[in-house]
Design a protein around this motif. Structure first.
Motif, PDB file in Angstrom:
ATOM      1  N   ILE A   1      14.943  14.932  -2.518  1.00  0.00           N
ATOM      2  CA  ILE A   1      15.450  16.246  -2.894  1.00  0.00           C
ATOM      3  C   ILE A   1      14.382  17.297  -2.613  1.00  0.00           C
ATOM      4  N   GLU A   2      14.692  18.557  -2.929  1.00  0.00           N
ATOM      5  CA  GLU A   2      13.779  19.644  -2.558  1.00  0.00           C
ATOM      6  C   GLU A   2      12.429  19.584  -3.257  1.00  0.00           C
ATOM      7  N   THR A   3      12.337  18.821  -4.342  1.00  0.00           N
ATOM      8  CA  THR A   3      11.068  18.696  -5.063  1.00  0.00           C
ATOM      9  C   THR A   3      10.336  17.388  -4.755  1.00  0.00           C
ATOM     10  N   SER A   4      10.774  16.682  -3.740  1.00  0.00           N
ATOM     11  CA  SER A   4      10.206  15.365  -3.433  1.00  0.00           C
ATOM     12  C   SER A   4       8.913  15.406  -2.630  1.00  0.00           C
ATOM     13  N   THR A   5       8.534  16.575  -2.141  1.00  0.00           N
ATOM     14  CA  THR A   5       7.319  16.638  -1.315  1.00  0.00           C
ATOM     15  C   THR A   5       6.109  17.093  -2.125  1.00  0.00           C
ATOM     16  N   VAL A   6       4.951  16.748  -1.622  1.00  0.00           N
ATOM     17  CA  VAL A   6       3.680  17.214  -2.185  1.00  0.00           C
ATOM     18  C   VAL A   6       2.793  17.658  -1.028  1.00  0.00           C
ATOM     19  N   VAL A   7       1.780  18.445  -1.339  1.00  0.00           N
ATOM     20  CA  VAL A   7       0.832  18.899  -0.325  1.00  0.00           C
ATOM     21  C   VAL A   7      -0.532  18.306  -0.637  1.00  0.00           C
ATOM     22  N   THR A   8      -1.048  17.535   0.293  1.00  0.00           N
ATOM     23  CA  THR A   8      -2.390  16.965   0.148  1.00  0.00           C
ATOM     24  C   THR A   8      -3.348  17.719   1.075  1.00  0.00           C
ATOM     25  N   GLY A   9      -4.621  17.616   0.794  1.00  0.00           N
ATOM     26  CA  GLY A   9      -5.624  18.174   1.681  1.00  0.00           C
ATOM     27  C   GLY A   9      -5.934  19.645   1.510  1.00  0.00           C
ATOM     28  N   ARG A  10      -5.383  20.276   0.488  1.00  0.00           N
ATOM     29  CA  ARG A  10      -5.634  21.713   0.311  1.00  0.00           C
ATOM     30  C   ARG A  10      -7.114  21.999   0.040  1.00  0.00           C
ATOM     31  N   LYS A  11      -7.753  21.135  -0.729  1.00  0.00           N
ATOM     32  CA  LYS A  11      -9.161  21.366  -1.061  1.00  0.00           C
ATOM     33  C   LYS A  11     -10.073  21.246   0.149  1.00  0.00           C
ATOM     34  N   ASN A  12      -9.620  20.495   1.141  1.00  0.00           N
ATOM     35  CA  ASN A  12     -10.417  20.312   2.358  1.00  0.00           C
ATOM     36  C   ASN A  12     -10.031  21.293   3.456  1.00  0.00           C
TER      37      ASN A  12
ATOM     38  N   LEU B   1      -4.025  12.458  -4.204  1.00  0.00           N
ATOM     39  CA  LEU B   1      -4.168  13.616  -5.099  1.00  0.00           C
ATOM     40  C   LEU B   1      -5.074  13.299  -6.280  1.00  0.00           C
ATOM     41  N   GLU B   2      -5.003  12.053  -6.756  1.00  0.00           N
ATOM     42  CA  GLU B   2      -5.880  11.637  -7.855  1.00  0.00           C
ATOM     43  C   GLU B   2      -7.340  11.662  -7.405  1.00  0.00           C
ATOM     44  N   MET B   3      -7.596  11.119  -6.218  1.00  0.00           N
ATOM     45  CA  MET B   3      -8.954  11.110  -5.686  1.00  0.00           C
ATOM     46  C   MET B   3      -9.433  12.532  -5.400  1.00  0.00           C
ATOM     47  N   GLU B   4      -8.535  13.353  -4.889  1.00  0.00           N
ATOM     48  CA  GLU B   4      -8.878  14.731  -4.567  1.00  0.00           C
ATOM     49  C   GLU B   4      -9.267  15.515  -5.824  1.00  0.00           C
ATOM     50  N   SER B   5      -8.549  15.253  -6.912  1.00  0.00           N
ATOM     51  CA  SER B   5      -8.837  15.948  -8.169  1.00  0.00           C
ATOM     52  C   SER B   5     -10.185  15.557  -8.753  1.00  0.00           C
ATOM     53  N   HIS B   6     -10.663  14.377  -8.367  1.00  0.00           N
ATOM     54  CA  HIS B   6     -11.961  13.903  -8.847  1.00  0.00           C
ATOM     55  C   HIS B   6     -13.088  14.181  -7.841  1.00  0.00           C
ATOM     56  N   GLU B   7     -12.802  15.092  -6.914  1.00  0.00           N
ATOM     57  CA  GLU B   7     -13.816  15.532  -5.935  1.00  0.00           C
ATOM     58  C   GLU B   7     -14.399  14.380  -5.119  1.00  0.00           C
ATOM     59  N   VAL B   8     -13.554  13.407  -4.778  1.00  0.00           N
ATOM     60  CA  VAL B   8     -13.996  12.295  -3.944  1.00  0.00           C
ATOM     61  C   VAL B   8     -14.361  12.833  -2.559  1.00  0.00           C
ATOM     62  N   PRO B   9     -15.443  12.367  -1.956  1.00  0.00           N
ATOM     63  CA  PRO B   9     -15.848  12.858  -0.628  1.00  0.00           C
ATOM     64  C   PRO B   9     -14.724  12.735   0.401  1.00  0.00           C
ATOM     65  N   ARG B  10     -14.713  13.666   1.342  1.00  0.00           N
ATOM     66  CA  ARG B  10     -13.684  13.704   2.375  1.00  0.00           C
ATOM     67  C   ARG B  10     -13.615  12.391   3.149  1.00  0.00           C
ATOM     68  N   GLU B  11     -14.752  11.760   3.366  1.00  0.00           N
ATOM     69  CA  GLU B  11     -14.788  10.508   4.122  1.00  0.00           C
ATOM     70  C   GLU B  11     -13.952   9.421   3.432  1.00  0.00           C
ATOM     71  N   GLU B  12     -14.001   9.397   2.100  1.00  0.00           N
ATOM     72  CA  GLU B  12     -13.219   8.412   1.345  1.00  0.00           C
ATOM     73  C   GLU B  12     -11.728   8.712   1.436  1.00  0.00           C
ATOM     74  N   LEU B  13     -11.390  10.003   1.410  1.00  0.00           N
ATOM     75  CA  LEU B  13      -9.991  10.394   1.538  1.00  0.00           C
ATOM     76  C   LEU B  13      -9.454  10.014   2.921  1.00  0.00           C
ATOM     77  N   GLU B  14     -10.276  10.191   3.929  1.00  0.00           N
ATOM     78  CA  GLU B  14      -9.861   9.842   5.282  1.00  0.00           C
ATOM     79  C   GLU B  14      -9.646   8.342   5.444  1.00  0.00           C
ATOM     80  N   LYS B  15     -10.436   7.550   4.714  1.00  0.00           N
ATOM     81  CA  LYS B  15     -10.234   6.093   4.744  1.00  0.00           C
ATOM     82  C   LYS B  15      -8.866   5.732   4.184  1.00  0.00           C
ATOM     83  N   LEU B  16      -8.468   6.447   3.125  1.00  0.00           N
ATOM     84  CA  LEU B  16      -7.175   6.178   2.496  1.00  0.00           C
ATOM     85  C   LEU B  16      -6.023   6.465   3.452  1.00  0.00           C
ATOM     86  N   THR B  17      -6.157   7.540   4.221  1.00  0.00           N
ATOM     87  CA  THR B  17      -5.055   7.962   5.099  1.00  0.00           C
ATOM     88  C   THR B  17      -5.145   7.398   6.511  1.00  0.00           C
TER      89      THR B  17
END
Length: 308
Positions: free
Chosen positions: A213-224, A240-256
């Motif tokens: 539905i129209e609320t089913s999407t989220v936006v990741t990567g805004r902080k970067n 989003l959980e990792m992003e909220s805890h200021e996890v380094p970008r390199e770790e986020l990239e591993k996830l994706t």
């Protein structure tokens, strides 16, 4: 019908968005055959792969089609060379400026249509010699800007004299009418084609699109500084959980890493990147591309606005 149909020689003022690893010849040729502008997404392709996709498209349709060029690609020079050598006459561009390539493209008679997120950038593209622009609002799927579609189209159509295509939140005749009312020459759509029979993604992805539905999407990567809109799933929740805890970008990239392939090839709807826009709530069934276009035009032609 509009300046864009005259410019490109297409029947309807409808572009198919360039979705990486999705907008291949299979989808592009179906959209072109159905009267719109099919667009091959060259992102992630080698020069040889793009050449093959162009040839596959031409084997099915004689109608106009385009190639999208992501200007951040390391092999961009080769991609542009293939476009010119293959006599492709329309391109859309994103993720940068096509300034470097404009002389060669113009000499080859290529129509250049950049995708822009702001009126300021639209004006720069016009001054650069662009033939039209696609103004894409933040409602769109995938990599997005920050301005919503309605104020963006109002601003861009005021800022430039070249044709403007509206993108971000379109899927039906009502949306087409709204875009034209705002001064655009047509619409570019991506998400609605995910739920088409010709779209080369797994059924699990298509089913996720239909049930969302129209609320089913989220936006990741805004902080970067690299926002991406996708359908919410296990991967995005973790991100989003990792992003909220200021996890380094390199770790986020591993996830994706490899998440787009997981979605569009493997059909993993929990760990893959399901790029889609907020118009999801308006998509309830899987149709052929031809039927999508027929439904859009039928609804558009029957719209009756109240008199004020």
């Amino acid at each position: 019908m509009t300046r864009i149909t005259d410019l490109l020689g297409i029947e309807y003022p409808i572009f198919q968005g360039a979705m990486a690893q999705i907008s291949t010849s299979q989808l592009a040729r179906a959209v072109s055959e159905a009267g719109g502008l099919g667009i091959i997404a060259s992102g992630g392709m080698t020069a040889d792969q793009l050449r093959e996709e162009i040839n596959k498209t031409r084997a099915i349709t004689k109608k106009p089609f385009a190639v999208n060029v992501m200007l951040m690609m390391t092999n961009c020079d080769e991609i542009v060379d293939v476009i010119i050598e293959s006599n492709v006459k329309i391109i859309t561009t994103g993720a940068g400026t096509p300034k470097k390539y404009m002389p060669g493209l113009k000499e080859a008679g290529v129509i250049v249509i950049p995708v822009v997120p702001s009126a300021k950038l639209a004006k720069k593209m016009e001054d650069l010699g662009a033939d039209a622009v696609v103004a894409e609002g933040t409602e769109a799927g995938g990599h997005i800007g920050e301005v919503a579609t309605m104020p963006l189209i109002a601003a861009v159509t005021k800022a430039v004299s070249i044709p403007v295509m509206a993108a971000g939140g379109f899927s039906d005749g009502r949306g087409l009418a709204a875009a034209l009312a705002l001064g655009a020459e047509g619409v570019q759509m991506g998400t609605v084609y995910l739920a088409s029979t010709e779209c080369p993604i797994p059924d699990s992805f298509k089913e996720k699109v239909v049930e969302s539905i129209e609320t089913s999407t989220v936006v990741t990567g805004r902080k970067n500084g690299a926002p991406v809109r996708t359908i919410r799933n296990t991967m995005t929740t973790k991100y989003l959980e990792m992003e909220s805890h200021e996890v380094p970008r390199e770790e986020l990239e591993k996830l994706t890493m490899g998440s787009l392939r997981k979605a569009v090839v493997e059909g993993d709807v929990e760990n893959g990147s399901l790029m889609a826009g907020q118009i999801l709530g308006n998509i309830s069934n899987i149709r052929s591309v031809a039927q999508i276009h027929e439904d859009i035009l039928t609804e558009y032609r029957h719209i009756s606005l109240p008199k004020l």
